[in-house]
Design a protein around this motif. Structure first.
Motif, PDB file in Angstrom:
ATOM      1  N   MET A 285      36.579  19.657   7.610  1.00  0.00           N
ATOM      2  CA  MET A 285      35.234  19.990   7.121  1.00  0.00           C
ATOM      3  C   MET A 285      34.275  20.183   8.304  1.00  0.00           C
ATOM      4  O   MET A 285      34.334  19.411   9.267  1.00  0.00           O
ATOM      5  N   ALA A 286      33.445  21.227   8.218  1.00  0.00           N
ATOM      6  CA  ALA A 286      32.531  21.507   9.323  1.00  0.00           C
ATOM      7  C   ALA A 286      31.585  20.321   9.533  1.00  0.00           C
ATOM      8  O   ALA A 286      31.094  19.745   8.571  1.00  0.00           O
ATOM      9  N   ASN A 287      31.405  19.955  10.792  1.00  0.00           N
ATOM     10  CA  ASN A 287      30.442  18.875  11.025  1.00  0.00           C
ATOM     11  C   ASN A 287      29.110  19.391  11.543  1.00  0.00           C
ATOM     12  O   ASN A 287      28.267  18.646  11.991  1.00  0.00           O
ATOM     13  N   THR A 288      28.971  20.739  11.491  1.00  0.00           N
ATOM     14  CA  THR A 288      27.650  21.315  11.749  1.00  0.00           C
ATOM     15  C   THR A 288      27.373  22.394  10.719  1.00  0.00           C
ATOM     16  O   THR A 288      28.295  22.979  10.150  1.00  0.00           O
ATOM     17  N   ALA A 289      26.119  22.646  10.471  1.00  0.00           N
ATOM     18  CA  ALA A 289      25.722  23.752   9.592  1.00  0.00           C
ATOM     19  C   ALA A 289      24.935  24.733  10.450  1.00  0.00           C
ATOM     20  O   ALA A 289      24.123  24.317  11.284  1.00  0.00           O
ATOM     21  N   THR A 290      25.206  26.028  10.240  1.00  0.00           N
ATOM     22  CA  THR A 290      24.550  27.028  11.068  1.00  0.00           C
ATOM     23  C   THR A 290      23.429  27.689  10.288  1.00  0.00           C
ATOM     24  O   THR A 290      23.608  28.089   9.136  1.00  0.00           O
ATOM     25  N   LEU A 291      22.292  27.772  10.937  1.00  0.00           N
ATOM     26  CA  LEU A 291      21.131  28.389  10.311  1.00  0.00           C
ATOM     27  C   LEU A 291      20.740  29.587  11.176  1.00  0.00           C
ATOM     28  O   LEU A 291      20.722  29.480  12.402  1.00  0.00           O
ATOM     29  N   ASN A 292      20.481  30.712  10.508  1.00  0.00           N
ATOM     30  CA  ASN A 292      20.077  31.887  11.279  1.00  0.00           C
ATOM     31  C   ASN A 292      18.594  32.130  11.009  1.00  0.00           C
ATOM     32  O   ASN A 292      18.209  32.465   9.894  1.00  0.00           O
ATOM     33  N   ILE A 293      17.762  31.911  12.012  1.00  0.00           N
ATOM     34  CA  ILE A 293      16.318  32.100  11.829  1.00  0.00           C
ATOM     35  C   ILE A 293      15.840  33.167  12.806  1.00  0.00           C
ATOM     36  O   ILE A 293      15.985  33.001  14.015  1.00  0.00           O
ATOM     37  N   GLU A 294      15.289  34.226  12.243  1.00  0.00           N
ATOM     38  CA  GLU A 294      14.760  35.335  13.063  1.00  0.00           C
ATOM     39  C   GLU A 294      15.776  35.763  14.110  1.00  0.00           C
ATOM     40  O   GLU A 294      15.466  35.941  15.285  1.00  0.00           O
ATOM     41  N   GLY A 295      17.025  35.889  13.665  1.00  0.00           N
ATOM     42  CA  GLY A 295      18.076  36.398  14.535  1.00  0.00           C
ATOM     43  C   GLY A 295      18.667  35.362  15.488  1.00  0.00           C
ATOM     44  O   GLY A 295      19.618  35.643  16.210  1.00  0.00           O
ATOM     45  N   LYS A 296      18.127  34.158  15.439  1.00  0.00           N
ATOM     46  CA  LYS A 296      18.635  33.132  16.355  1.00  0.00           C
ATOM     47  C   LYS A 296      19.519  32.157  15.570  1.00  0.00           C
ATOM     48  O   LYS A 296      19.123  31.654  14.511  1.00  0.00           O
ATOM     49  N   GLU A 297      20.734  31.882  16.083  1.00  0.00           N
ATOM     50  CA  GLU A 297      21.646  30.946  15.402  1.00  0.00           C
ATOM     51  C   GLU A 297      21.437  29.531  15.911  1.00  0.00           C
ATOM     52  O   GLU A 297      21.432  29.295  17.117  1.00  0.00           O
ATOM     53  N   LEU A 298      21.282  28.621  14.933  1.00  0.00           N
ATOM     54  CA  LEU A 298      21.067  27.223  15.335  1.00  0.00           C
ATOM     55  C   LEU A 298      22.067  26.349  14.587  1.00  0.00           C
ATOM     56  O   LEU A 298      22.319  26.566  13.398  1.00  0.00           O
TER      57      LEU A 298
ATOM     58  N   PRO B 222      23.599  19.088  12.776  1.00  0.00           N
ATOM     59  CA  PRO B 222      24.687  18.180  12.397  1.00  0.00           C
ATOM     60  C   PRO B 222      24.749  17.980  10.882  1.00  0.00           C
ATOM     61  O   PRO B 222      23.718  17.976  10.204  1.00  0.00           O
ATOM     62  N   VAL B 223      25.976  17.821  10.363  1.00  0.00           N
ATOM     63  CA  VAL B 223      26.156  17.465   8.952  1.00  0.00           C
ATOM     64  C   VAL B 223      26.454  15.974   8.902  1.00  0.00           C
ATOM     65  O   VAL B 223      27.329  15.476   9.613  1.00  0.00           O
ATOM     66  N   ILE B 224      25.690  15.263   8.070  1.00  0.00           N
ATOM     67  CA  ILE B 224      25.909  13.816   7.898  1.00  0.00           C
ATOM     68  C   ILE B 224      26.707  13.636   6.612  1.00  0.00           C
ATOM     69  O   ILE B 224      26.383  14.260   5.594  1.00  0.00           O
ATOM     70  N   ILE B 225      27.743  12.809   6.652  1.00  0.00           N
ATOM     71  CA  ILE B 225      28.525  12.565   5.433  1.00  0.00           C
ATOM     72  C   ILE B 225      28.436  11.081   5.081  1.00  0.00           C
ATOM     73  O   ILE B 225      28.747  10.213   5.894  1.00  0.00           O
ATOM     74  N   GLY B 226      27.967  10.813   3.858  1.00  0.00           N
ATOM     75  CA  GLY B 226      27.813   9.421   3.403  1.00  0.00           C
ATOM     76  C   GLY B 226      29.167   8.805   3.089  1.00  0.00           C
ATOM     77  O   GLY B 226      30.192   9.490   3.052  1.00  0.00           O
TER      78      GLY B 226
END
Ligand code: ACO
Length: 433
Positions: A1-14, A17-21
């Motif tokens: 399972m991915a431990n990061t989530a990628t967000l694309n804001i105004e062409g920039k990828e960020l 971290p994904v936290i799992i309870g």
């Protein structure tokens, strides 16, 4: 399972971290989002926002799970009681025999109110709402016990056991004294020989010439009611307690704020709404048939005490409290109560009619708890107070979790401003409208 989530804001990828309870719940940690991008997330009402990490209560509404500190509510309801479960909720583990005895002793010692507090309660108008009195008096506890309410978390945590026992034990005495004052009745003093629930019923209902002795079924119904309400993770009042605590406020100030949040009809008022609905149906000369037909057609009020925002399969607390409700009714010999007849009709219809079955609108805990309160003789304006007595250990546990967090930051949500843009001050003689 991915431990990061990628967000694309105004062409920039960020990457965030994904936290799992511990039960596999997933969350994206966006705590650096604003600093890195200038963006914040928008989640009106916080429905999709994890405001904290907590070890106290786990709920899975889809399958009807409620656990305190990992223990299923069904097991606690069967094998424990309110006092022991309160210890569990606040301390994280079931008590040993010695811890249990020490906790009970603390509760007994702290049951009476100081005479000044009794006068404080007497000073309210007789028709004061008991939630207003409760909130004010709980807050005033901080003035009576300044060494427990220093507004310094390290210091207040060092006295946690005493402060928690005072809040849990006195909330019951305050509630009963308020009832006695508003009804012009003499006070009853708590008895060291009685258990928590029996003592509350004694404080409420003993007469100078006749002590109130509840049947085991009645005491057990009250015990279950309180136990089932002990915590329910990040609801409105609990979030309020945590918010106030995050500013460094003491336990009494924080739980007093929780009482105010619970007072709101959308939160603590549902069990009262059930009784008000039954009374209205009765006053309208209906047996429930017309009310149900109107609710189904979307032309009348909803059936209060049916459906739940979180529990989509069934409310595990309702299942438990229902059996105890019927036992308490039998032991009290209550028959021929017209409101009860209406309630039973509504329950029968909701459990069999396709409209309710297909929408999973089964009776929730408030449906039965309102009826239990009525059967016990608790007046309508005290129903939410009873909820507050039950919720006290949860609020205390949540306060403790905040106060003990070494990385604590004051809670400070952001907003999206949608008001007027900058404009110049208008002198009075030029204002219009
Ligand atoms: N009576 C009749 N119809 C209802 C009821 C009800 N009590 N609750 C929901 N419905 C219907 C809605 O009209 C809707 O029908 P539709 O699909 O034909 O439009 C459908 O069921 C779904 O309704 P929602 O409002 O989307 O359901 P939601 O899960 O958002 O609402 C809630 C949950 C607010 C608890 C709702 O069931 C309700 O208002 N119940 C009555 C009030 C109550 O008992 N509240 C206490 C809940 S327990 C607690 O908070 C401690």
């Amino acid at each position: 399972m991915a431990n990061t989530a990628t967000l694309n804001i105004e062409g920039k990828e960020l990457n965030y971290p994904v936290i799992i309870g511990s039960e596999g719940e997933k969350a994206i940690d966006i705590s650096k989002l604003r600093a890195e991008t200038g963006y914040i997330t928008y989640d009106d009402g916080f429905g999709n926002t994890g405001s904290c990490q907590s070890k106290i209560t786990y709920i899975d509404g889809e399958v009807g799970i409620l656990r305190y500190r990992g223990y299923p509510i069904e097991q606690l309801a069967e094998k424990s009681n309110f006092v022991e479960s309160s210890y569990l909720v606040m301390n994280g583990e079931l008590p040993t025999a010695q811890q249990r005895a020490d906790f009970s002793k603390l509760l007994t010692e702290n049951a009476p109110l100081r005479e000044g507090m009794i006068r404080f309660i007497q000073s309210f108008p007789r028709d004061a709402h008991p939630m207003a009195v409760l909130s004010a008096t709980l807050n005033a506890l901080g003035a009576y016990y300044p060494h427990l309410a220093s507004n310094n978390h390290q210091n207040d945590l060092a006295h946690f056991d005493e402060a928690a026992a005072i809040a849990i034990s006195k909330v019951r005495t305050i509630a009963a004294h308020t009832y006695r004052v508003s009804n012009g009745l003499p006070f009853n003093y708590p008895k060291p020989t009685l258990g928590y629930c029996e003592n509350f019923l004694h404080l409420m209902f003993s007469k100078p010439y006749e002590e109130y002795a509840p049947t085991p079924e009645v005491a057990s119904a009250l015990n279950l009611f309180l136990l089932l309400h002990a915590d329910h993770e990040q609801n409105c009042s609990t979030s309020t307690v945590r918010m106030v605590a995050s500013a460094g406020a003491n336990l009494f100030a924080s739980v007093s704020a929780g009482v105010n949040a619970l007072w709101g009809p959308l939160h603590g008022g549902a069990n009262m709404a059930v009784l008000e609905m039954l009374q209205k149906i009765h006053d309208d000369g209906d047996d429930g048939t017309r009310f149900i037909a109107a609710a189904k057609a979307g032309k009348g009020d909803r059936l209060m005490g049916f459906g739940h925002r979180v529990y989509k399969n069934y409310d595990p607390r309702a299942k438990i409290i229902k059996a105890s409700f019927y036992k308490a009714l039998a032991s009290l010999g209550i028959k021929n109560d017209p409101l009860l007849d209406i309630a039973m009709k509504l329950e029968e219809v909701a459990l069999s009619d396709d409209y309710f079955v297909s929408r999973k609108l089964y009776p929730n805990v408030d449906f039965y708890s309102g009826l239990i309160m009525r059967a016990l003789g608790i007046p309508l304006n005290m129903f939410t107070v009873m909820f507050a007595i039950g919720r006290m250990p949860g609020w205390i546990a949540q306060w403790r979790e905040v106060a003990a967090n070494p990385k604590l930051k004051i809670y400070r949500p952001r907003q999206i401003y949608t008001g007027a843009n900058q404009r110049n001050f208008v002198p009075m003689n030029l204002r219009q409208g």
